[in-house]
Design an enzyme around this catalytic site. Structure first.
Site, PDB file in Angstrom:
ATOM      1  N   SER A 109      18.556  27.356  22.286  1.00  0.00           N
ATOM      2  CA  SER A 109      18.969  26.588  23.558  1.00  0.00           C
ATOM      3  C   SER A 109      20.015  26.923  24.474  1.00  0.00           C
ATOM      4  O   SER A 109      20.784  27.799  23.954  1.00  0.00           O
ATOM      5  CB  SER A 109      19.522  25.179  22.783  1.00  0.00           C
ATOM      6  OG  SER A 109      20.121  24.357  23.850  1.00  0.00           O
ATOM      7  N   TYR A 140      24.570  19.627  17.047  1.00  0.00           N
ATOM      8  CA  TYR A 140      23.184  20.283  17.627  1.00  0.00           C
ATOM      9  C   TYR A 140      23.595  21.743  18.011  1.00  0.00           C
ATOM     10  O   TYR A 140      23.253  22.864  17.879  1.00  0.00           O
ATOM     11  CB  TYR A 140      22.584  19.441  18.509  1.00  0.00           C
ATOM     12  CG  TYR A 140      21.360  20.025  19.335  1.00  0.00           C
ATOM     13  CD1 TYR A 140      20.302  20.155  18.611  1.00  0.00           C
ATOM     14  CD2 TYR A 140      21.465  20.777  20.682  1.00  0.00           C
ATOM     15  CE1 TYR A 140      19.087  20.799  19.338  1.00  0.00           C
ATOM     16  CE2 TYR A 140      20.459  21.399  21.115  1.00  0.00           C
ATOM     17  CZ  TYR A 140      19.399  21.167  20.366  1.00  0.00           C
ATOM     18  OH  TYR A 140      18.244  22.039  21.104  1.00  0.00           O
TER      19      TYR A 140
HETATM   20  N1  LIG Z   1      13.578  19.352  25.150  1.00  0.00           N
HETATM   21  C1  LIG Z   1      14.860  19.960  25.506  1.00  0.00           C
HETATM   22  O1  LIG Z   1      15.595  19.687  26.524  1.00  0.00           O
HETATM   23  C2  LIG Z   1      15.279  21.269  24.748  1.00  0.00           C
HETATM   24  C3  LIG Z   1      16.195  21.987  25.217  1.00  0.00           C
HETATM   25  C4  LIG Z   1      16.592  23.057  24.654  1.00  0.00           C
HETATM   26  C5  LIG Z   1      16.234  23.630  23.479  1.00  0.00           C
HETATM   27  N2  LIG Z   1      15.124  22.891  22.982  1.00  0.00           N
HETATM   28  C6  LIG Z   1      14.537  23.025  21.608  1.00  0.00           C
HETATM   29  O2  LIG Z   1      13.025  23.392  21.802  1.00  0.00           O
HETATM   30  C7  LIG Z   1      12.722  23.034  20.315  1.00  0.00           C
HETATM   31  C8  LIG Z   1      11.344  22.163  20.706  1.00  0.00           C
HETATM   32  O3  LIG Z   1      11.927  20.879  21.336  1.00  0.00           O
HETATM   33  P1  LIG Z   1      10.985  19.962  21.995  1.00  0.00           P
HETATM   34  O4  LIG Z   1      11.904  19.505  23.289  1.00  0.00           O
HETATM   35  O5  LIG Z   1       9.685  20.395  22.130  1.00  0.00           O
HETATM   36  O6  LIG Z   1      11.144  18.463  21.106  1.00  0.00           O
HETATM   37  P2  LIG Z   1      10.200  17.383  20.478  1.00  0.00           P
HETATM   38  O7  LIG Z   1       9.090  17.196  21.704  1.00  0.00           O
HETATM   39  O8  LIG Z   1      11.083  16.300  20.053  1.00  0.00           O
HETATM   40  O9  LIG Z   1       9.301  18.190  19.458  1.00  0.00           O
HETATM   41  C9  LIG Z   1       9.807  18.628  18.166  1.00  0.00           C
HETATM   42  C10 LIG Z   1       8.834  19.299  17.301  1.00  0.00           C
HETATM   43  O10 LIG Z   1       9.423  19.482  15.978  1.00  0.00           O
HETATM   44  C11 LIG Z   1       8.711  19.035  14.965  1.00  0.00           C
HETATM   45  N3  LIG Z   1       9.593  18.679  14.015  1.00  0.00           N
HETATM   46  C12 LIG Z   1      10.899  17.789  14.099  1.00  0.00           C
HETATM   47  N4  LIG Z   1      11.406  17.913  12.864  1.00  0.00           N
HETATM   48  C13 LIG Z   1      10.575  18.763  12.030  1.00  0.00           C
HETATM   49  C14 LIG Z   1      10.743  19.169  10.616  1.00  0.00           C
HETATM   50  N5  LIG Z   1      11.780  18.568   9.818  1.00  0.00           N
HETATM   51  N6  LIG Z   1      10.066  19.904  10.114  1.00  0.00           N
HETATM   52  C15 LIG Z   1       8.696  20.337  10.914  1.00  0.00           C
HETATM   53  N7  LIG Z   1       8.395  20.154  12.343  1.00  0.00           N
HETATM   54  C16 LIG Z   1       9.582  19.137  12.648  1.00  0.00           C
HETATM   55  C17 LIG Z   1       8.229  17.668  15.554  1.00  0.00           C
HETATM   56  O11 LIG Z   1       6.921  17.524  14.946  1.00  0.00           O
HETATM   57  P3  LIG Z   1       6.784  16.158  13.682  1.00  0.00           P
HETATM   58  O12 LIG Z   1       7.683  15.160  14.215  1.00  0.00           O
HETATM   59  O13 LIG Z   1       5.421  15.918  13.671  1.00  0.00           O
HETATM   60  O14 LIG Z   1       7.466  16.925  12.675  1.00  0.00           O
HETATM   61  C18 LIG Z   1       7.730  18.265  17.024  1.00  0.00           C
HETATM   62  O15 LIG Z   1       6.522  18.823  17.142  1.00  0.00           O
HETATM   63  C19 LIG Z   1      13.267  22.664  19.719  1.00  0.00           C
HETATM   64  O16 LIG Z   1      14.065  23.497  18.670  1.00  0.00           O
HETATM   65  C20 LIG Z   1      14.864  22.033  20.547  1.00  0.00           C
HETATM   66  O17 LIG Z   1      16.089  22.192  19.719  1.00  0.00           O
HETATM   67  C21 LIG Z   1      14.567  21.545  23.554  1.00  0.00           C
END
Ligand SMILES: NC(=O)c1ccc[n+]([C@@H]2O[C@H](COP(=O)([O-])OP(=O)(O)OC[C@H]3O[C@@H](n4cnc5c(N)ncnc54)[C@H](OP(=O)(O)O)[C@@H]3O)[C@@H](O)[C@H]2O)c1
Length: 283
Positions: free
Chosen positions: A161, A174
């Protein structure tokens, strides 16, 4: 019959052929995507499937995984995996090798957000975020390395991130996990280079996914809402980074300005960050 193209048409065709050629590099590659059920992970799954990769889709929600796998066809393997469970991570890798015979790319994408006051955050919540965002990816890397060594190469893509490069108030836990994930990527990149295992760090900015809704929050940060660019844009940037063997990308690239500002004028960056987050909390 001789066909003549205008320079613009020639450019289009040349670009298309170049792109099609490099996309073919991912055909039949075996890719593990964690956190594949929504957001960035789901976009990655759809894009890598579209270019012909074979996929292991991992997350905790079995139903969502199976629905997604069915929509992608026979080369998508759903494996229910909780990234906080070391045995489940080893099983995810074992099942991938059993089904597809190898692992070419591991995309450590699963993650959970935390917008809370650090002083008042219960330690079990902190543990959940650290285990999901750092220890889980670290264990997944350890689980794929023996297989990648046997194949004499592979690629590890860590979805970190911008919060792993600049500090954000009320996101201390985080940010700590993402700074740590970046540190792991940077060290491993050097450590594994001679074994032909590439490590790529991906730093998204604000992305419009269910991430903010799924994050730990408290009374002060409850009003924060999702926003930013689409997860499909991140998926395309990851695919390009994979094809080009990049070291690190920031998506959108304009967020490099924040990173540089943080390094060059930290006081100004702190003040700007406080204003942005306070405004988000008020709305
Ligand atoms: N969205 C943003 O603004 C943003 C910005 C920078 C970085 N990121 C990073 O990008 C990545 C994806 O984020 P996103 O925005 O797509 O978030 P999201 O929409 O909340 O999706 C998170 C995914 O991770 C899975 N997950 C959560 N906890 C888990 C666990 N204990 N074991 C296995 N799977 C798990 C969830 O599926 P289940 O609930 O089915 O397990 C879901 O598929 C993350 O690493 C996040 O930190 C996001």
């Amino acid at each position: 019959m001789k066909v003549l193209y205008s320079p613009a048409e020639f450019h289009l065709i040349f670009n298309y052929q170049q792109k099609a050629g490099s996309m073919r590099k991912l055909e039949n590659k075996v890719v593990i995507i964690t956190g594949a059920t929504m957001g960035i992970g789901e976009s990655l799954a759809r894009l890598f499937a579209a270019v012909g990769a074979k996929l292991t889709l991992a997350a905790r929600s079995r139903d969502k995984l199976e629905t997604l796998a069915r929509s992608l066809g026979p080369d998508a393997l759903p494996v229910r995996t909780d990234m906080t469970d070391p045995a489940a991570i080893r099983e995810m890798v074992r099942l991938t090798v059993e089904r597809f015979g190898r692992v070419d790319i591991l995309i450590n994408n699963a993650g959970v957000g935390m917008y809370t006051s650090f002083a008042d955050t219960p330690s079990e919540h902190i543990e959940q975020v650290i285990t999901t965002n750092w220890l889980g990816p670290a264990r997944a890397i350890q689980a794929v390395i023996p297989q990648m060594r046997k194949q004499r190469g592979g690629q590890i893509i860590n979805i970190s991130s911008v919060a792993g490069k600049i500090s954000i108030p009320w996101m201390s836990t985080y940010c700590s996990t993402k700074f740590a994930l970046n540190a792991l990527s940077y060290s491993l990149r050097m450590e594994l280079a001679e074994e032909n295992i590439q490590v790529i760090s991906v730093c998204p900015g604000r992305i419009k996914t269910p991430f903010t809704d799924n994050a730990f929050k408290d009374a002060r940060t409850r009003a924060l809402r999702p926003g930013g660019i689409s997860p499909d844009r991140v998926a395309r940037a990851v695919l390009r980074a994979s094809l080009r063997g990049k070291r690190e990308i920031v998506v959108p690239a304009s967020n490099w300005l924040l990173v540089w500002l943080h390094g060059l004028m930290p006081r100004l960056a702190d003040a700007a960050m406080l204003r942005i987050i306070r405004r988000g909390m008020r709305s």
